[in-house]
Design a protein around this motif. Sequence first.
Motif, PDB file in Angstrom:
ATOM      1  N   ARG A 198       0.522  -1.204   0.279  1.00  8.64           N
ATOM      2  CA  ARG A 198       0.155   0.163   0.414  1.00  8.64           C
ATOM      3  C   ARG A 198       0.825   0.894  -0.209  1.00  8.64           C
ATOM      4  NH1 ARG A 198      -3.391  -0.178   4.487  1.00  8.64           N
ATOM      5  NH2 ARG A 198      -3.762   1.996   3.791  1.00  8.64           N
ATOM      6  N   LEU A 199       0.267   2.398  -0.195  1.00  5.39           N
ATOM      7  CA  LEU A 199       0.368   3.844  -0.308  1.00  5.39           C
ATOM      8  C   LEU A 199       0.736   4.614   0.596  1.00  5.39           C
ATOM      9  CD1 LEU A 199      -0.246   4.991  -3.647  1.00  5.39           C
ATOM     10  CD2 LEU A 199       2.582   4.134  -3.628  1.00  5.39           C
ATOM     11  N   TYR A 200       2.095   4.731   0.794  1.00  6.93           N
ATOM     12  CA  TYR A 200       2.200   5.846   2.025  1.00  6.93           C
ATOM     13  C   TYR A 200       2.523   7.126   2.628  1.00  6.93           C
ATOM     14  CZ  TYR A 200       0.081   1.644   4.369  1.00  6.93           C
ATOM     15  OH  TYR A 200      -0.210   0.622   5.459  1.00  6.93           O
ATOM     16  N   ARG A 201       2.427   8.096   3.189  1.00 11.63           N
ATOM     17  CA  ARG A 201       3.637   8.898   3.314  1.00 11.63           C
ATOM     18  C   ARG A 201       4.073   8.922   4.695  1.00 11.63           C
ATOM     19  NH1 ARG A 201       2.027  13.949  -0.209  1.00 11.63           N
ATOM     20  NH2 ARG A 201       3.814  14.434   1.244  1.00 11.63           N
ATOM     21  N   GLY A 202       3.963   8.239   5.476  1.00  8.62           N
ATOM     22  CA  GLY A 202       4.613   8.579   6.760  1.00  8.62           C
ATOM     23  C   GLY A 202       4.701   7.214   7.220  1.00  8.62           C
ATOM     24  N   VAL A 203       5.790   7.109   8.580  1.00  8.80           N
ATOM     25  CA  VAL A 203       5.809   5.875   8.845  1.00  8.80           C
ATOM     26  C   VAL A 203       6.182   5.751   9.982  1.00  8.80           C
ATOM     27  CG1 VAL A 203       8.281   5.864   8.067  1.00  8.80           C
ATOM     28  CG2 VAL A 203       8.151   3.469   8.913  1.00  8.80           C
ATOM     29  N   PHE A 204       5.712   4.814  11.296  1.00 12.09           N
ATOM     30  CA  PHE A 204       6.208   4.936  12.222  1.00 12.09           C
ATOM     31  C   PHE A 204       6.462   3.636  12.576  1.00 12.09           C
ATOM     32  CE2 PHE A 204       4.842   3.582  16.980  1.00 12.09           C
ATOM     33  CZ  PHE A 204       5.121   4.818  17.673  1.00 12.09           C
ATOM     34  N   GLY A 205       7.777   3.328  13.720  1.00  9.05           N
ATOM     35  CA  GLY A 205       8.428   2.987  13.981  1.00  9.05           C
ATOM     36  C   GLY A 205       9.226   2.736  15.062  1.00  9.05           C
ATOM     37  N   THR A 206      10.223   1.697  15.076  1.00  6.23           N
ATOM     38  CA  THR A 206      12.033   1.910  16.035  1.00  6.23           C
ATOM     39  C   THR A 206      12.764   2.078  15.201  1.00  6.23           C
ATOM     40  OG1 THR A 206      11.073   0.216  17.505  1.00  6.23           O
ATOM     41  CG2 THR A 206      12.639   0.248  17.651  1.00  6.23           C
ATOM     42  N   VAL A 207      13.646   2.820  15.239  1.00  2.00           N
ATOM     43  CA  VAL A 207      14.327   3.260  14.641  1.00  2.00           C
ATOM     44  C   VAL A 207      15.852   2.122  15.292  1.00  2.00           C
ATOM     45  CG1 VAL A 207      16.154   4.927  14.552  1.00  2.00           C
ATOM     46  CG2 VAL A 207      14.435   6.003  14.754  1.00  2.00           C
ATOM     47  N   LYS A 208      16.226   2.102  13.813  1.00  2.00           N
ATOM     48  CA  LYS A 208      17.646   0.463  14.588  1.00  2.00           C
ATOM     49  C   LYS A 208      18.497   1.014  13.698  1.00  2.00           C
ATOM     50  CE  LYS A 208      14.043  -3.263  13.820  1.00  2.00           C
ATOM     51  NZ  LYS A 208      13.893  -4.233  12.330  1.00  2.00           N
TER      52      LYS A 208
END
Length: 102
Positions: free
Chosen positions: A23-33
């Motif tokens: 799917r298309l998104y404009r942002g991402v949320f998660g843990t910085v690795k």
Amino acid sequence: MKLTIGSTALITCDNWFYAPNGRLYRGVFGTVKSISNAEQALGIKVNSRSADWFVEIGNMIIAGCQIHYAIRTDEANTHRILELKDNVSSERPSEIYNADEE
């Protein structure tokens, strides 16, 4: 507050992108690795016209040149969003991909 390895963040990008779920998104949320250069992140050396830093967040790697905003946060709404337009309410998918879920 700056991004640190192990913290969670919301990063918005200059352009729409495809996430691993297709799917298309404009942002991402998660843990910085990691925050690294191209050789560390992708295993290749790039020329001077290419982005030479990347952020690995959850199951994604984002080129530094595509990052518009980066916010250190513990939560982001990655679920469906209730929208009211012209007195008609409807639900739509979030434009934020949760990179820690998949």
